[in-house]
Write an enzyme that holds these catalytic residues in place. Sequence first.
Site, PDB file in Angstrom:
ATOM      1  N   THR A   1       5.245   1.813  -0.043  1.00  0.00           N
ATOM      2  CA  THR A   1       6.310   1.593   0.938  1.00  0.00           C
ATOM      3  C   THR A   1       6.419   2.795   1.869  1.00  0.00           C
ATOM      4  OG1 THR A   1       8.035   2.626  -0.403  1.00  0.00           O
ATOM      5  CG2 THR A   1       7.615   0.264  -0.773  1.00  0.00           C
TER       6      THR A   1
ATOM      7  N   GLU B   1       0.834  -1.211   0.000  1.00  0.00           N
ATOM      8  CA  GLU B   1       0.000   0.000   0.000  1.00  0.00           C
ATOM      9  C   GLU B   1       0.867   1.259   0.000  1.00  0.00           C
ATOM     10  OE1 GLU B   1      -2.906  -0.509  -0.672  1.00  0.00           O
ATOM     11  OE2 GLU B   1      -3.225  -2.568  -0.058  1.00  0.00           O
TER      12      GLU B   1
END
Length: 386
Positions: free
Chosen positions: A369, A367
């Site tokens: 880094t 989602e």
Amino acid sequence: MQSEIILNQFYTEEQSMVRDTARRLSDSLLAPAAAAIDRDNTFPREIYLSLAEQGLFGVALPEEAGGVGMDAMTACIVMEELARGSGAVGNAFAIPVEAALFLYHHGTAEHHKLIPGVLDGSVIPATAVTEPDCGSDVAAIKTTARREGDEFIITGTKAWVTFGQVADVIMVFAKTDAEAGHRGISCILVETDRPGVIKGKSEELLGMHGLAECVVSFDSVRVPVGNLIGPENGAFHMAMENFNFSRLMMSSMALGMAQAAMEDAIAYAHDRKQFGKPIYDFQAIQFMVADMSRDIAAARLLIHHAARLYDARQPIALEAAQAKLFTTDMAQVHISNALQIHGGNGYSRAFRVERLFRDVRLSQIYEGTNQIQRMIIARQVEKMYT
């Protein structure tokens, strides 16, 4: 035990009831099964259906769409409780919640017909964005969807597709205008029983087992133009908006695992005796637990603040990134500290903290880094002060 403790939070009566339902499921069903899910790396279909039966997949969906009619804040509360019992099941919970919302907000009336199946667990959804050579840079995806008459022909390969092996439908992000960069991306619904959809085998992952993750290839897969979700060439911004919500969910997942690790560390430190007394009596242990408690509370507040803004239809790019960055980093640190408190036993799979240590590592990667979260935060702050 934590399951008997009511945390002092500003929850509505309805939110408290849903939280208690999720907590009971977590304690009675998820936690006892978590080690087997991790060991066998098999999608826990029966548990998945149990969550659906409780109406949890529709917790953030309006009643007119078939949901419970609550909000993102409640979804975050549920996620924390489920992830306390099993990070992998918490992760699995996020997929239908996000898919139902995505279809509701961006889909046509025909797409909306899928939502009841997503909510009751009979239709398993997946989303395919990442590719073998493309992760953080979504605009660089190479999968194409070429228009031919009243069909799209989809060609390409997607990596790390959660639920890929068991999905009935996949929302595929593909280039419909190869020369337009991020302005040429569309989202197209693909039923997985169509010719040319090829499901690869799962990777051997460090943690987060049981999510049926795999590579999915599309070999000239033909789908009707009506399978387009949202405007043609307009999916990049849809994806970015969805990431804001998904970051709250993943933050809440990491929070639940950190909460579980702290509970285990406290219990173990009271049972374990060295030099004639419980190790909890040593200040070194007490200070580690104090830091856990402080940071878990701070993370919960960050998440809930962002969720309330989201429910008020306010922009949350900054707040979602802050919550995701802080929570997942702190969870990694404090689950590691909880393992340290367990000493050599923490390195054994006989203790839950070992699995938590492996599972939580993914939260800093997907989602977006945490390096990407820092970039988002820096850019948002720059807009505020320049």
